[in-house]
Each structure stands twice: as structure tokens, then as C-alpha cells.
Design a protein around this motif. Structure first.
Motif, PDB file in Angstrom:
ATOM      1  N   ARG A   1       1.114  -1.195  -0.056  1.00 33.69           N
ATOM      2  CA  ARG A   1      -0.161   0.012  -0.131  1.00 33.69           C
ATOM      3  C   ARG A   1       0.890   1.105  -0.098  1.00 33.69           C
ATOM      4  NH1 ARG A   1      -1.208   4.786   2.502  1.00 33.69           N
ATOM      5  NH2 ARG A   1      -0.591   3.745   4.641  1.00 33.69           N
ATOM      6  N   ASP A   2       1.604   1.673   1.134  1.00 31.08           N
ATOM      7  CA  ASP A   2       1.951   3.076   1.262  1.00 31.08           C
ATOM      8  C   ASP A   2       2.839   2.423  -0.110  1.00 31.08           C
ATOM      9  OD1 ASP A   2       3.073   5.169   1.971  1.00 31.08           O
ATOM     10  OD2 ASP A   2       2.617   4.998   3.806  1.00 31.08           O
ATOM     11  N   GLY A   3       4.166   1.758  -0.110  1.00 30.45           N
ATOM     12  CA  GLY A   3       5.152   1.700  -0.772  1.00 30.45           C
ATOM     13  C   GLY A   3       4.930   0.998  -1.822  1.00 30.45           C
TER      14      GLY A   3
ATOM     15  N   PHE B   1      -7.363   2.897  13.724  1.00 32.15           N
ATOM     16  CA  PHE B   1      -7.745   4.116  13.177  1.00 32.15           C
ATOM     17  C   PHE B   1      -6.335   4.691  13.037  1.00 32.15           C
ATOM     18  CE2 PHE B   1      -7.529   8.126  14.639  1.00 32.15           C
ATOM     19  CZ  PHE B   1      -8.661   8.985  13.266  1.00 32.15           C
ATOM     20  N   SER B   2      -6.054   5.409  12.067  1.00 34.89           N
ATOM     21  CA  SER B   2      -4.992   6.742  12.160  1.00 34.89           C
ATOM     22  C   SER B   2      -5.285   8.071  12.411  1.00 34.89           C
ATOM     23  CB  SER B   2      -3.992   5.741  10.633  1.00 34.89           C
ATOM     24  OG  SER B   2      -4.084   4.941  11.212  1.00 34.89           O
ATOM     25  N   ALA B   3      -4.386   8.267  12.826  1.00 32.89           N
ATOM     26  CA  ALA B   3      -4.358   9.924  13.327  1.00 32.89           C
ATOM     27  C   ALA B   3      -3.774  10.739  12.504  1.00 32.89           C
ATOM     28  CB  ALA B   3      -4.249  10.348  14.825  1.00 32.89           C
TER      29      ALA B   3
ATOM     30  N   CYS C   1       6.274   5.423  10.478  1.00 34.94           N
ATOM     31  CA  CYS C   1       7.222   6.598  10.186  1.00 34.94           C
ATOM     32  C   CYS C   1       7.283   6.655   8.992  1.00 34.94           C
ATOM     33  CB  CYS C   1       8.098   6.411  11.081  1.00 34.94           C
ATOM     34  SG  CYS C   1       7.909   6.323  13.477  1.00 34.94           S
ATOM     35  N   HIS C   2       7.569   8.241   8.317  1.00 34.14           N
ATOM     36  CA  HIS C   2       8.073   8.195   7.162  1.00 34.14           C
ATOM     37  C   HIS C   2       9.944   8.819   7.232  1.00 34.14           C
ATOM     38  CE1 HIS C   2       5.325   7.096   4.249  1.00 34.14           C
ATOM     39  NE2 HIS C   2       4.158   7.541   5.136  1.00 34.14           N
ATOM     40  N   ASP C   3      10.409   8.631   6.415  1.00 33.50           N
ATOM     41  CA  ASP C   3      11.497   8.741   6.555  1.00 33.50           C
ATOM     42  C   ASP C   3      12.309   9.873   6.105  1.00 33.50           C
ATOM     43  OD1 ASP C   3      13.511   7.100   7.605  1.00 33.50           O
ATOM     44  OD2 ASP C   3      15.008   6.962   5.398  1.00 33.50           O
TER      45      ASP C   3
ATOM     46  N   SER D   1      -6.842  -3.048   4.335  1.00 31.46           N
ATOM     47  CA  SER D   1      -6.959  -1.750   3.932  1.00 31.46           C
ATOM     48  C   SER D   1      -7.358  -1.145   4.167  1.00 31.46           C
ATOM     49  CB  SER D   1      -8.419  -2.722   2.284  1.00 31.46           C
ATOM     50  OG  SER D   1      -8.820  -1.834   1.513  1.00 31.46           O
ATOM     51  N   LEU D   2      -6.395   0.279   2.891  1.00 31.62           N
ATOM     52  CA  LEU D   2      -6.606   1.043   3.815  1.00 31.62           C
ATOM     53  C   LEU D   2      -7.353   2.054   3.105  1.00 31.62           C
ATOM     54  CD1 LEU D   2      -5.302   3.519   5.442  1.00 31.62           C
ATOM     55  CD2 LEU D   2      -4.286   4.010   3.240  1.00 31.62           C
ATOM     56  N   ALA D   3      -8.632   3.022   4.097  1.00 32.40           N
ATOM     57  CA  ALA D   3      -9.785   3.965   3.730  1.00 32.40           C
ATOM     58  C   ALA D   3      -9.347   5.068   4.678  1.00 32.40           C
ATOM     59  CB  ALA D   3     -11.381   2.727   3.923  1.00 32.40           C
TER      60      ALA D   3
ATOM     61  N   ILE E   1      -9.842  -3.577   9.036  1.00 29.77           N
ATOM     62  CA  ILE E   1     -10.371  -1.960   7.899  1.00 29.77           C
ATOM     63  C   ILE E   1      -9.158  -0.993   8.767  1.00 29.77           C
ATOM     64  CG2 ILE E   1     -12.275   0.046   7.434  1.00 29.77           C
ATOM     65  CD1 ILE E   1     -14.172  -2.471   7.222  1.00 29.77           C
ATOM     66  N   HIS E   2      -8.374  -0.695   7.678  1.00 35.31           N
ATOM     67  CA  HIS E   2      -7.782   0.804   8.267  1.00 35.31           C
ATOM     68  C   HIS E   2      -8.216   2.164   7.707  1.00 35.31           C
ATOM     69  CE1 HIS E   2      -3.384   2.171   8.393  1.00 35.31           C
ATOM     70  NE2 HIS E   2      -3.695   2.888   8.910  1.00 35.31           N
ATOM     71  N   THR E   3      -8.310   2.754   8.692  1.00 38.24           N
ATOM     72  CA  THR E   3      -9.597   4.029   8.339  1.00 38.24           C
ATOM     73  C   THR E   3      -8.646   5.521   8.695  1.00 38.24           C
ATOM     74  OG1 THR E   3     -11.371   5.207   7.913  1.00 38.24           O
ATOM     75  CG2 THR E   3     -10.990   3.909   9.741  1.00 38.24           C
TER      76      THR E   3
HETATM   77  O1  KIV Z   1       1.995   8.207   5.891  1.00 38.52           O
HETATM   78  C1  KIV Z   1       0.338   8.222   6.949  1.00 38.52           C
HETATM   79  O2  KIV Z   1       0.123   9.217   7.904  1.00 38.52           O
HETATM   80  C2  KIV Z   1      -0.349   7.067   6.293  1.00 38.52           C
HETATM   81  C3  KIV Z   1      -1.730   6.872   6.807  1.00 38.52           C
HETATM   82  C4  KIV Z   1      -2.558   6.613   5.820  1.00 38.52           C
HETATM   83  C5  KIV Z   1      -1.351   5.307   8.222  1.00 38.52           C
HETATM   84  O3  KIV Z   1       0.096   6.167   5.159  1.00 38.52           O
END
Ligand code: KIV
Ligand code: ZN
Length: 513
Positions: A13-15, A138-140, A203-205, A72-74, A96-98
């Protein structure tokens, strides 16, 4: 007792949504099956609403993966959640990942909503998703740039609405390890119902801190780590799975945590993802880079040969690599050279080893990495012992496509150097003719063959030359990164063999008189 950490892989997904990393359905399925072999806990299979192809891939993965949760993301809107459920409902363990953004900048400019509206929407959508599925993450979004007080309220509310995992994304890679530690600690201390949910971190890089931030979150109590293979992901990517997992394993003494990942599948998974996405792994990348288990300096190689723990904190086998790589280059010492010879099946006398090592050192000035083929070629030359009647002092060639090639060659014989000049049909022909003049023996050139001993632009060329005199054929070999030099050496080598044999005949003839 060590804490059991969950690994949430979002390579698909993110990749996959990062530039140039898209995969087709079959490729995604292949990666998902490999992630299952790697034994990650959760596979985020895609963003089902993004396209019919994404939905189909999520569905196919949900149907074929049995040992991992499939998510799956939503976005926090009904149609996204409907699609996500459509995608994962066939999974043995669906999720479900919202998500919705919680930072002021995102709420104001992207969502154009007040914090209260965002909170209300998040709660409503977690409830909406909960009617489909018990496992809700749930992601903030942009949590690390959000007001912590608001984040605490948000998490408390979504947990009450049914969220089983609350995720803290460092969406733009802004955080630092200490801040991340404090944020997770704050969440644990200020969200009253936090014990009813798992804390995740994503975490992003952007500042190169994704892995450090993730591990700091773990130290503060996060138990689900989100990551991707090879760290691929939006912009500078996500925390790399292989670095997190090997970090936990190698420093278990410090983290007191373990993952269920089968680390011996790491290398294979990394290779698969890089070959399917075409996204190359940098050579010095931690854990899976080509140099991660390579040792070149003489001091390091000596240490490794004496005891691997001197310079290896994890074994190549632990990530599924057969063995470490001793790179033989200009920093390598005698020990490593000799060790490689032994592994190639050569046992040389001290003198021969000295000579071969000397040749090897000359070669390393011309060639960055010396491969097994180079060494074999070097040693084979050294082991074929013949008296050196002529040796090459130097040569100069003047050649081009619009002029006649001219060669000036100097040979040393009995410590005296002599030079001759000749023209020919090309550089090699001119050089051979100059040598003919110097040697003054009649013979025929029977065969000439050139092949590359190893790969790459700086590969060594090996030339094989056959000359014939009185029905007898003499074969010479020459090796160099320069094909003309290799040819000249091969020619001289064949001539020396011929002279040696001719002398032998003369001696036999004279003793018989
Ligand atoms: O980087 C981010 O905030 C995401 C979320 C959708 C989890 O990928
Ligand atoms: Zn992300």
C-alpha cells in the motif's frame, strides 16, 4: 519476558503508491505470499477505493493469504470503508484501516474542517466500519504534528467507538526519536482506555529517522510497528522492515522485544520487492544492501577471519544469505587473499604466493573489485612455470581508423632491453610484428582468442595465443585489464614456451652426440 511486537507490512500500500513502485496483480500476490512466508503479522494489501485494479488485488490477497491479518486502507468516509470491506471480507483475519488527519495544518487546509468536526467524523466512521469487521485500525494522519491534547481525545473517542488499534503516523517524517518517545508515553498516560487498543506507529523517512523514531516508539510502549520492505514508500519512504526486525533481534538485550518474523526470509523478500518494483537497493543499505556483509579493508578481513564477531553484529545466515562477502580490492591484505585461494582450491608455495599477491596488488590498482575469475587467472599464470627468456619492458602503440597502426615494443632478455618498431594491420598485429623482429625466430601465428574473465567495464581480458613451429604448437596466455597488453603478454608467453622447448631439444641433441 520479552514483549511480542506485531509487524504491520505496508509494502503493498504505502510502498506501492510511491513513484515507480507500482506492481500488477500477479506481482502483488507474489509479494503477499512471500510476506506470509516472512511471517509478518499484518499485510496492508492496498487502498481498495483507489482503482478497480487495487480492489481486485486486495481481494486476491485476502483470498490467498491465510496466516496474516489482511488490511485495506480507507479514508474516514463510507464509500472508502465499503470498498475496503469488499476487498478484505474474504480474508481469514480481515482488518479495515481507516484514517483522518488530526494536525491543524491538515484539518484547516486539506479537510477544511474544525477539530470537533474531524473528531465526530472519525468516531462515526469507526462505528460504520465496525458494523462490518471487528478488527479496526484508526490512524491519526500527521499525528506527530498534531496537538497532543487533541490526539488524546481523538484516541479515547475512537477506542470507545470500537477501534482495536490506534496508529500514530509521522506522516511527513518530522519527528525525532525523543519526541516520539514522549508522544507515545503521553498517549499511554493520558488516554484512559488505551489498554483496550494496541498502539501502532508508522514513520516516514524524510529526515532519515524513520527506523530510529519507530524504535523509540517501541521503547515507549508501541506494540505494532508499521514498515515496508527495503523502506520503500511515499517520498523518502517508510521505516524499513528488515532494519526494525534485525534491530530487535540483534539488540534484544536493549529492546527486550521480539517479532514473529522469520528473519531468514528477509534477503529473499528484499530481492523480490526490488526486482518486481525495479527499485534498486543502495549498496550500503543496512541489512540488505550488497555491502551489508562485505568486508574489504585488510584489517577488517583479518579480524573476520580470526573471529566473525569482530566486525559482524549479525550473521549473513540470519537474513538468509549464504555467506558474507570478502571483497578483494586494494585494501585487502595477504590473509584474505590466501584465504580466497584456499577456498578456490589452490595451495601455493610461499614464493608462488608472494608472486601472486604482488600481481594481485598491481591488479587492484587497475580494478576496484577483484573477482574469483581474476584470481584463478592470475594463479594459473603463476603455476605454469616456464623460464622467462623474454619479458615485456614497455610498448607504445599509435593507432586509429585513418592511420596505419605502429607499435614500438621493448623486451628484456638477459637483463638487456631492446626495442623494435613495426607497422601492422591494427595495434595487435603491429605489436606482434615488432616482437617478431626482436625475437628473430620464424614461426606461424595459429590462433588468437580473447575473452573476458569477469564482468563489468573494468573486467580483465584473457588472451590465448597459439603459435606453431616445425609442426609443434605452443600456447601462451596473457591477462590484463587492457586487451593489447593481454595480447602482447600472451604472445611473449607462447614464444618463451617455444624457446624453452627448442632449447630442450637442442640439449637432448647435444648430449646424444
Ligand atoms: O503516512 C501516513 O500518514 C499514512 C496513513 C494513511 C497511515 O500512510
Ligand atoms: Zn504512510
Amino acid at each position: 519476558m520479552a514483549t511480542q511486537i506485531k509487524i504491520f507490512d505496508t509494502t503493498l500500500r504505502d510502498g506501492e503508491q510511491s513513484p515507480g513502485c507500482s506492481m500488477n496483480l500477479q506481482e502483488k500476490l507474489e509479494v503477499a505470499k512471500q510476506l506470509e512466508r516472512l511471517r509478518v503479522d499484518v499485510i496492508e494489501a492496498g487502498f481498495a477505493i483507489a482503482s478497480p485494479g487495487d480492489l481486485a488485488a486486495v481481494k486476491a490477497i485476502a483470498e490467498s493469504v491465510h496466516d496474516c491479518v489482511v488490511a485495506s486502507l480507507a479514508r474516514a468516509i463510507p464509500k472508502d470503508i465499503d470498498h475496503a470491506w469488499e476487498g478484505v471480507k474474504a480474508a481469514k483475519s480481515p482488518r479495515i484501516h481507516t484514517f483522518i488527519a488530526t494536525s491543524d495544518i491538515h484539518m484547516q487546509y486539506k479537510l477544511r474542517k474544525s477539530p470537533e468536526q474531524v473528531l465526530e467524523q472519525a468516531v462515526a466512521m469507526v462505528k460504520y466500519a465496525k458494523q462490518y469487521c471487528s478488527d479496526i485500525e484508526f490512524s491519526a494522519e500527521d499525528a506527530t504534528r498534531s496537538n497532543p491534547e487533541f490526539l488524546y481525545r481523538m484516541f479515547e473517542a475512537v477506542i470507545n467507538a470500537g477501534a482495536t488499534v490506534v496508529n500514530v503516523p509521522d506522516t511527513v517524517g518530522y519527528s525525532t526519536p525523543l519526541e516520539m518517545f514522549d508522544l507515545i508515553t503521553g498517549i499511554r498516560n493520558h488516554v484512559p482506555n488505551i489498554d483496550k487498543a494496541e498502539i501502532a506507529v508508522h514513520c516516514h523517512d524524510d529526515l532519515g529517522l524513520a527506523v530510529a523514531n519507530t524504535l523509540a516508539a517501541l521503547r515507549a510502549g508501541a506494540t505494532q510497528l508499521e514498515c515496508t520492505i527495503n523502506g520503500i514508500g511515499e517520498r523518502a519512504g517508510n521505516a524499513a522492515l528488515e532494519e526494525l526486525v534485525m534491530g530487535l533481534m540483534t539488540r534484544k538485550d536493549y529492546y527486550n522485544a521480539t517479532s514473529g518474523v522469520d528473519t531468514t526470509q528477509i534477503y529473499r523478500t528484499s530481492k523480490l520487492v526490488s526486482s518486481l518494483t525495479g527499485s534498486q537497493v543502495q549498496p550500503n543499505k543496512a541489512v540488505v544492501g550488497a555491502n551489508a556483509f562485505a568486508h574489504e579493508s585488510g584489517i577488517h578481513q583479518h579480524g573476520i577471519l580470526a573471529n566473525k564477531n569482530t566486525y559482524e553484529i549479525m550473521t549473513p545466515a540470519s537474513i538468509g544469505l549464504a555467506q558474507n562477502k570478502m571483497v578483494l580490492g586494494k585494501h585487502s591484505g595477504r590473509h584474505a587473499f590466501e584465504d580466497r585461494l584456499i577456498s578456490l582450491g589452490y595451495s601455493l608455495t610461499k614464493e608462488k604466493l608472494d608472486e601472486a599477491f604482488e600481481q594481485f596488488k598491481i591488479l587492484t590498482d587497475k580494478k576496484k573489485v577483484v573477482a574469483n575469475g581474476d584470481i584463478e587467472a592470475l594463479v594459473q599464470q603463476k603455476t605454469a612455470d616456464i623460464p622467462i627468456t623474454y619479458s615485456l619492458a614497455r610498448y607504445v602503440i599509435n593507432s586509429g581508423n585513418a592511420i596505419t597502426a605502429t607499435a614500438a615494443v621493448s623486451l628484456i632478455s638477459n637483463e638487456v632491453s631492446k626495442e623494435e618498431v613495426a607497422t601492422g594491420d591494427g595495434s595487435i598485429d603491429a605489436a606482434f610484428k615488432a616482437i617478431d623482429k626482436l625475437v628473430g625466430i620464424d614461426f606461424e601465428l595459429e590462433d588468437f582468442a580473447l575473452h573476458s574473465v569477469t564482468e563489468g567495464k573494468d573486467a580483465q581480458g584473457e588472451v590465448m595465443v597459439k603459435i606453431a613451429k616445425d609442426g609443434q604448437v605452443y600456447t601462451g596466455r596473457g591477462l590484463s585489464t587492457d586487451v593489447i597488453e593481454a595480447s602482447v603478454k600472451a604472445y611473449i608467453n607462447a614464444i618463451n614456451k617455444m624457446i624453452d622447448e627448442l632449447k630442450l631439444v637442442k640439449e637432448v641433441t647435444s648430449s646424444g652426440q
